[in-house]
Design a protein around this motif. Structure first.
Motif, PDB file in Angstrom:
ATOM      1  N   LEU A  72     158.413  62.180  55.291  1.00 56.43           N
ATOM      2  CA  LEU A  72     157.111  62.172  54.626  1.00 56.43           C
ATOM      3  C   LEU A  72     156.086  61.376  55.420  1.00 56.43           C
ATOM      4  CD1 LEU A  72     155.568  63.202  52.235  1.00 56.43           C
ATOM      5  CD2 LEU A  72     156.302  61.216  50.918  1.00 56.43           C
ATOM      6  N   LEU A  73     156.508  60.285  56.061  1.00 56.00           N
ATOM      7  CA  LEU A  73     155.561  59.531  56.879  1.00 56.00           C
ATOM      8  C   LEU A  73     155.155  60.331  58.114  1.00 56.00           C
ATOM      9  CD1 LEU A  73     154.030  56.862  57.065  1.00 56.00           C
ATOM     10  CD2 LEU A  73     155.846  56.006  58.549  1.00 56.00           C
ATOM     11  N   ALA A  74     156.084  61.104  58.676  1.00 58.62           N
ATOM     12  CA  ALA A  74     155.731  61.970  59.805  1.00 58.62           C
ATOM     13  C   ALA A  74     154.664  62.976  59.392  1.00 58.62           C
ATOM     14  CB  ALA A  74     156.970  62.686  60.329  1.00 58.62           C
ATOM     15  N   PHE A  75     154.776  63.504  58.181  1.00 61.42           N
ATOM     16  CA  PHE A  75     153.800  64.463  57.662  1.00 61.42           C
ATOM     17  C   PHE A  75     152.441  63.798  57.438  1.00 61.42           C
ATOM     18  CE2 PHE A  75     151.799  66.114  53.750  1.00 61.42           C
ATOM     19  CZ  PHE A  75     151.455  67.388  54.187  1.00 61.42           C
ATOM     20  N   LEU A  76     152.424  62.707  56.690  1.00 59.26           N
ATOM     21  CA  LEU A  76     151.150  62.058  56.363  1.00 59.26           C
ATOM     22  C   LEU A  76     150.541  61.357  57.574  1.00 59.26           C
ATOM     23  CD1 LEU A  76     152.004  60.583  52.844  1.00 59.26           C
ATOM     24  CD2 LEU A  76     150.637  62.602  53.379  1.00 59.26           C
ATOM     25  N   GLY A  77     151.395  60.762  58.424  1.00 59.15           N
ATOM     26  CA  GLY A  77     150.881  60.127  59.635  1.00 59.15           C
ATOM     27  C   GLY A  77     150.220  61.127  60.562  1.00 59.15           C
ATOM     28  N   SER A  78     150.816  62.304  60.674  1.00 57.64           N
ATOM     29  CA  SER A  78     150.215  63.356  61.497  1.00 57.64           C
ATOM     30  C   SER A  78     148.905  63.834  60.906  1.00 57.64           C
ATOM     31  CB  SER A  78     151.190  64.531  61.637  1.00 57.64           C
ATOM     32  OG  SER A  78     152.384  64.126  62.256  1.00 57.64           O
ATOM     33  N   SER A  79     148.818  63.829  59.579  1.00 59.25           N
ATOM     34  CA  SER A  79     147.571  64.218  58.920  1.00 59.25           C
ATOM     35  C   SER A  79     146.464  63.223  59.250  1.00 59.25           C
ATOM     36  CB  SER A  79     147.776  64.286  57.405  1.00 59.25           C
ATOM     37  OG  SER A  79     146.579  64.642  56.753  1.00 59.25           O
ATOM     38  N   VAL A  80     146.797  61.939  59.259  1.00 62.47           N
ATOM     39  CA  VAL A  80     145.816  60.915  59.650  1.00 62.47           C
ATOM     40  C   VAL A  80     145.380  61.135  61.095  1.00 62.47           C
ATOM     41  CG1 VAL A  80     145.487  58.450  60.076  1.00 62.47           C
ATOM     42  CG2 VAL A  80     146.671  59.214  58.001  1.00 62.47           C
ATOM     43  N   ILE A  81     146.339  61.411  61.972  1.00 62.55           N
ATOM     44  CA  ILE A  81     146.031  61.642  63.385  1.00 62.55           C
ATOM     45  C   ILE A  81     145.104  62.840  63.552  1.00 62.55           C
ATOM     46  CG2 ILE A  81     147.048  62.403  65.578  1.00 62.55           C
ATOM     47  CD1 ILE A  81     149.497  60.682  64.863  1.00 62.55           C
ATOM     48  N   GLY A  82     145.395  63.926  62.821  1.00 59.55           N
ATOM     49  CA  GLY A  82     144.586  65.133  62.947  1.00 59.55           C
ATOM     50  C   GLY A  82     143.209  64.990  62.327  1.00 59.55           C
ATOM     51  N   THR A  83     143.155  64.386  61.148  1.00 60.45           N
ATOM     52  CA  THR A  83     141.878  64.270  60.433  1.00 60.45           C
ATOM     53  C   THR A  83     140.896  63.376  61.182  1.00 60.45           C
ATOM     54  OG1 THR A  83     142.974  64.610  58.296  1.00 60.45           O
ATOM     55  CG2 THR A  83     140.797  63.566  58.270  1.00 60.45           C
ATOM     56  N   PRO A  88     143.022  63.247  71.448  1.00 63.87           N
ATOM     57  CA  PRO A  88     141.942  64.171  71.823  1.00 63.87           C
ATOM     58  C   PRO A  88     142.012  65.478  71.046  1.00 63.87           C
ATOM     59  CG  PRO A  88     142.810  63.110  73.774  1.00 63.87           C
ATOM     60  CD  PRO A  88     143.696  62.691  72.636  1.00 63.87           C
ATOM     61  N   SER A  89     140.854  66.011  70.689  1.00 57.18           N
ATOM     62  CA  SER A  89     140.776  67.169  69.791  1.00 57.18           C
ATOM     63  C   SER A  89     141.485  68.404  70.343  1.00 57.18           C
ATOM     64  CB  SER A  89     139.309  67.503  69.500  1.00 57.18           C
ATOM     65  OG  SER A  89     138.605  67.774  70.703  1.00 57.18           O
ATOM     66  N   GLU A  90     141.528  68.549  71.686  1.00 56.67           N
ATOM     67  CA  GLU A  90     142.199  69.737  72.227  1.00 56.67           C
ATOM     68  C   GLU A  90     143.696  69.732  71.924  1.00 56.67           C
ATOM     69  OE1 GLU A  90     141.541  67.036  75.952  1.00 56.67           O
ATOM     70  OE2 GLU A  90     140.561  67.477  74.036  1.00 56.67           O
ATOM     71  N   TYR A  91     144.260  68.527  71.762  1.00 50.21           N
ATOM     72  CA  TYR A  91     145.688  68.454  71.458  1.00 50.21           C
ATOM     73  C   TYR A  91     145.950  68.666  69.971  1.00 50.21           C
ATOM     74  CZ  TYR A  91     145.915  66.684  76.197  1.00 50.21           C
ATOM     75  OH  TYR A  91     145.798  66.552  77.563  1.00 50.21           O
ATOM     76  N   VAL A  92     145.009  68.253  69.138  1.00 44.78           N
ATOM     77  CA  VAL A  92     145.105  68.598  67.715  1.00 44.78           C
ATOM     78  C   VAL A  92     145.092  70.108  67.552  1.00 44.78           C
ATOM     79  CG1 VAL A  92     143.959  68.442  65.473  1.00 44.78           C
ATOM     80  CG2 VAL A  92     144.025  66.443  66.974  1.00 44.78           C
ATOM     81  N   THR A  93     144.198  70.759  68.276  1.00 47.51           N
ATOM     82  CA  THR A  93     144.112  72.221  68.226  1.00 47.51           C
ATOM     83  C   THR A  93     145.375  72.872  68.765  1.00 47.51           C
ATOM     84  OG1 THR A  93     141.707  72.119  68.512  1.00 47.51           O
ATOM     85  CG2 THR A  93     142.783  74.222  68.995  1.00 47.51           C
ATOM     86  N   SER A  94     145.925  72.339  69.842  1.00 40.37           N
ATOM     87  CA  SER A  94     147.128  72.945  70.424  1.00 40.37           C
ATOM     88  C   SER A  94     148.318  72.812  69.486  1.00 40.37           C
ATOM     89  CB  SER A  94     147.451  72.309  71.782  1.00 40.37           C
ATOM     90  OG  SER A  94     147.925  70.977  71.644  1.00 40.37           O
ATOM     91  N   ILE A  95     148.431  71.680  68.768  1.00 37.31           N
ATOM     92  CA  ILE A  95     149.508  71.520  67.798  1.00 37.31           C
ATOM     93  C   ILE A  95     149.345  72.513  66.663  1.00 37.31           C
ATOM     94  CG2 ILE A  95     150.467  69.952  66.060  1.00 37.31           C
ATOM     95  CD1 ILE A  95     149.865  67.637  67.965  1.00 37.31           C
ATOM     96  N   ASP A  96     148.117  72.652  66.178  1.00 36.25           N
ATOM     97  CA  ASP A  96     147.852  73.605  65.098  1.00 36.25           C
ATOM     98  C   ASP A  96     148.144  75.026  65.555  1.00 36.25           C
ATOM     99  OD1 ASP A  96     146.953  74.345  62.505  1.00 36.25           O
ATOM    100  OD2 ASP A  96     145.013  74.895  63.338  1.00 36.25           O
ATOM    101  N   ASP A 335     147.519  69.921  60.130  1.00 40.08           N
ATOM    102  CA  ASP A 335     146.696  70.947  59.504  1.00 40.08           C
ATOM    103  C   ASP A 335     146.097  70.492  58.174  1.00 40.08           C
ATOM    104  OD1 ASP A 335     145.667  73.664  59.508  1.00 40.08           O
ATOM    105  OD2 ASP A 335     147.062  74.069  57.874  1.00 40.08           O
ATOM    106  N   LEU A 336     146.574  69.371  57.621  1.00 41.10           N
ATOM    107  CA  LEU A 336     146.050  68.870  56.353  1.00 41.10           C
ATOM    108  C   LEU A 336     144.839  67.985  56.605  1.00 41.10           C
ATOM    109  CD1 LEU A 336     146.263  68.398  53.274  1.00 41.10           C
ATOM    110  CD2 LEU A 336     147.799  66.481  53.781  1.00 41.10           C
ATOM    111  N   ASP A 337     143.700  68.397  56.097  1.00 37.27           N
ATOM    112  CA  ASP A 337     142.459  67.645  56.256  1.00 37.27           C
ATOM    113  C   ASP A 337     142.356  66.618  55.120  1.00 37.27           C
ATOM    114  OD1 ASP A 337     139.919  66.657  56.545  1.00 37.27           O
ATOM    115  OD2 ASP A 337     138.985  68.599  56.881  1.00 37.27           O
ATOM    116  N   LEU A 338     142.513  65.354  55.443  1.00 38.01           N
ATOM    117  CA  LEU A 338     142.446  64.316  54.420  1.00 38.01           C
ATOM    118  C   LEU A 338     141.053  64.189  53.813  1.00 38.01           C
ATOM    119  CD1 LEU A 338     144.644  61.454  55.916  1.00 38.01           C
ATOM    120  CD2 LEU A 338     145.230  63.066  54.113  1.00 38.01           C
ATOM    121  N   ASN A 339     140.024  64.543  54.573  1.00 32.46           N
ATOM    122  CA  ASN A 339     138.672  64.501  54.016  1.00 32.46           C
ATOM    123  C   ASN A 339     138.525  65.509  52.882  1.00 32.46           C
ATOM    124  OD1 ASN A 339     137.664  62.499  55.771  1.00 32.46           O
ATOM    125  ND2 ASN A 339     137.322  64.013  57.380  1.00 32.46           N
ATOM    126  N   GLU A 340     139.145  66.672  53.050  1.00 39.61           N
ATOM    127  CA  GLU A 340     139.146  67.684  51.999  1.00 39.61           C
ATOM    128  C   GLU A 340     139.863  67.158  50.768  1.00 39.61           C
ATOM    129  OE1 GLU A 340     141.865  71.399  51.870  1.00 39.61           O
ATOM    130  OE2 GLU A 340     140.015  72.092  52.817  1.00 39.61           O
TER     131      GLU A 340
END
Length: 433
Positions: A72-83, A88-96, A335-340
């Motif tokens: 669960l921390l891997a999931f939520l931590g990755s959400s923090v990283i992505g949001t 760098p944004s290109e790596y967020v996009t590549s993961i998605d 892929d989870l946008d915490l701002n949303e």
């Protein structure tokens, strides 16, 4: 880290210092712009993110025992990283893209479905699927009932609680739930589909988070009360011995390859039916993974798959479940946008969504118990896997509940269960709006 009892601590199967050095090299090279956005680079980056987060989550006091642990921390931590773009944004996009466009997510699900279905004795498998849909309907009924109870505190009408709160959460995700629900809403009311969708996706997002946390709590409940749950592989009480695993036979690499071939073939059969032969039933589209589950169940039911192939599929599934789930948690987390999610956090939305999730758990678990299932495992699959964001939500819920072997049932909830909700929605919209 895991102590192997011989050579000290290991992390992801290797000496901890070796794994740590590899992760630091990957992350350092990424921050210097030295890695690409191709598949091997992205694969490496996801491991470098997921391994430390998983390890921290397994060791955080309170979090590791009561909230969800490493997955669960891997999931939520990755959400923090992505949001917040901590990489760098290109790596967020590549993961998605790796998770959704290249579709490693579906590949992962295909492997798990094949192994989990073929690893069960066929009579037990058929009995469990026969009683599963009443459990789904029980979860839906429980969600409606508690939604109405929760909404009473805020003066929300029962009709709105069913159509605007319960249906989006229990509809099987975004693409297979909220989007077609908004189209049905537009056809019946004459309003724009965006009117419904803009609120539905907010409620669905809140419900998805509650479903993941509820799965982690159910896992802890099962550990405290073992009689309420099985071995995490089957739903029917007292059938843990139904797994085909045989200690006298170890599947070879050829068996693993044949299991992968069969799984991919079954997936293509699902594509054939969903896109060519029978794309709709009663006017509603059926997902290829739902057809795949049905086809693999038929193969298992008729006993036409040799044991070595079945065990090869199970061996491959075990590898994916134990060692590649981290990649999935990173991919769906990014892929989870915490701002949303934060925009959706109003007191009424939180309380009503929480009541819906509790209703889905209680309703599905109760009906599951009546038909001979373990209530916790039924609540996770027939309840919470109806109340999340589809395929990615299924994996997050099953990961938090430590029940990845139940993926076939989870997919039935998201895919066929979601289709059932769409049929019911067309009736409920007409009556309640």
């Amino acid at each position: 880290m895991v102590n192997n009892g011989k050579k000290g601590f290991k992390l992801y199967g290797a000496p901890w210092y070796l794994t740590l050095i590899v992760c630091l090299i990957i992350l350092g090279t990424m921050y210097m712009g030295g890695i690409g956005t191709d598949m091997p680079s992205t694969f490496a980056l996801m491991l470098a993110i997921g391994i430390p987060l998983n390890e921290i989550g397994k060791r955080l006091p309170i979090w590791n025992k009561y909230i969800g642990g490493g997955i669960l921390l891997a999931f939520l931590g990755s959400s923090v990283i992505g949001t917040y773009h901590l990489i760098p944004s290109e790596y967020v996009t590549s993961i998605d893209n790796f998770t959704s466009e290249i579709n490693f997510l579906t590949f992962y699900i295909v492997v798990l479905i094949t192994g989990s279905v073929l690893s069960l004795e066929r009579n037990i498998l058929l009995r469990s699927f026969a009683g599963y849909f009443p459990a789904i309907l029980g979860g839906f009924a429980g969600a409606i009932l508690l939604a109405i109870v929760g909404g009473m505190f805020f003066g929300i009408s029962p009709g709105e609680l069913v159509t605007h709160y319960t249906l989006p959460i229990m509809g099987g995700g975004n693409g297979g739930g909220a989007i077609p629900l908004s189209e049905i809403y537009a056809d019946i009311t004459g309003e724009g589909s965006d009117v419904y969708y803009s609120f539905a996706i907010i409620i669905l997002t809140v419900g998805n988070i509650f479903a993941i946390f509820a799965a982690a709590l159910l896992n802890k409940l099962g550990q405290a009360f073992p009689k309420l749950t099985g071995d995490g592989k089957t739903l029917i009480r007292g059938t843990e011995e139904a797994d085909i695993a045989d200690e006298e036979y170890t599947p070879t690499l050829a068996d693993v390859a044949s299991g992968l071939m069969l799984g991919l073939g079954a997936y293509v059969v699902g594509l054939l039916f969903s896109s060519v032969l029978l794309p709709e039933i009663f006017g509603f589209p059926i997902h290829e993974l739902a057809y795949m589950v049905i086809f693999v169940v038929i193969l298992c039911g008729f006993g036409v798959v040799p044991k070595n192939v079945r065990m090869g599929a199970k061996r491959l599934q075990t590898f994916f479940t134990k060692h590649l789930t981290l990649l999935i948690m990173v991919g769906v987390g990014v892929d989870l946008d915490l701002n949303e999610l934060l925009a959706a956090i109003t007191f009424s939305n939180i309380i009503v969504s929480l009541f819906i999730i509790i209703g889905a758990v209680v309703g599905s678990g109760f009906v599951g118990y009546l038909v001979g299932f373990y209530p916790i495992d039924t609540a996770v699959t027939a309840g919470l896997c109806m109340a999340n964001r589809g395929g990615s939500g299924d994996l997050a819920v099953l990961g938090a509940a430590n029940r990845m072997d139940l993926i076939a049932y989870a997919q039935l909830s998201s895919r066929l269960g979601g289709a059932i909700i769409l049929v019911l929605a067309s009736v409920l919209f007409s009556i309640l709006l």
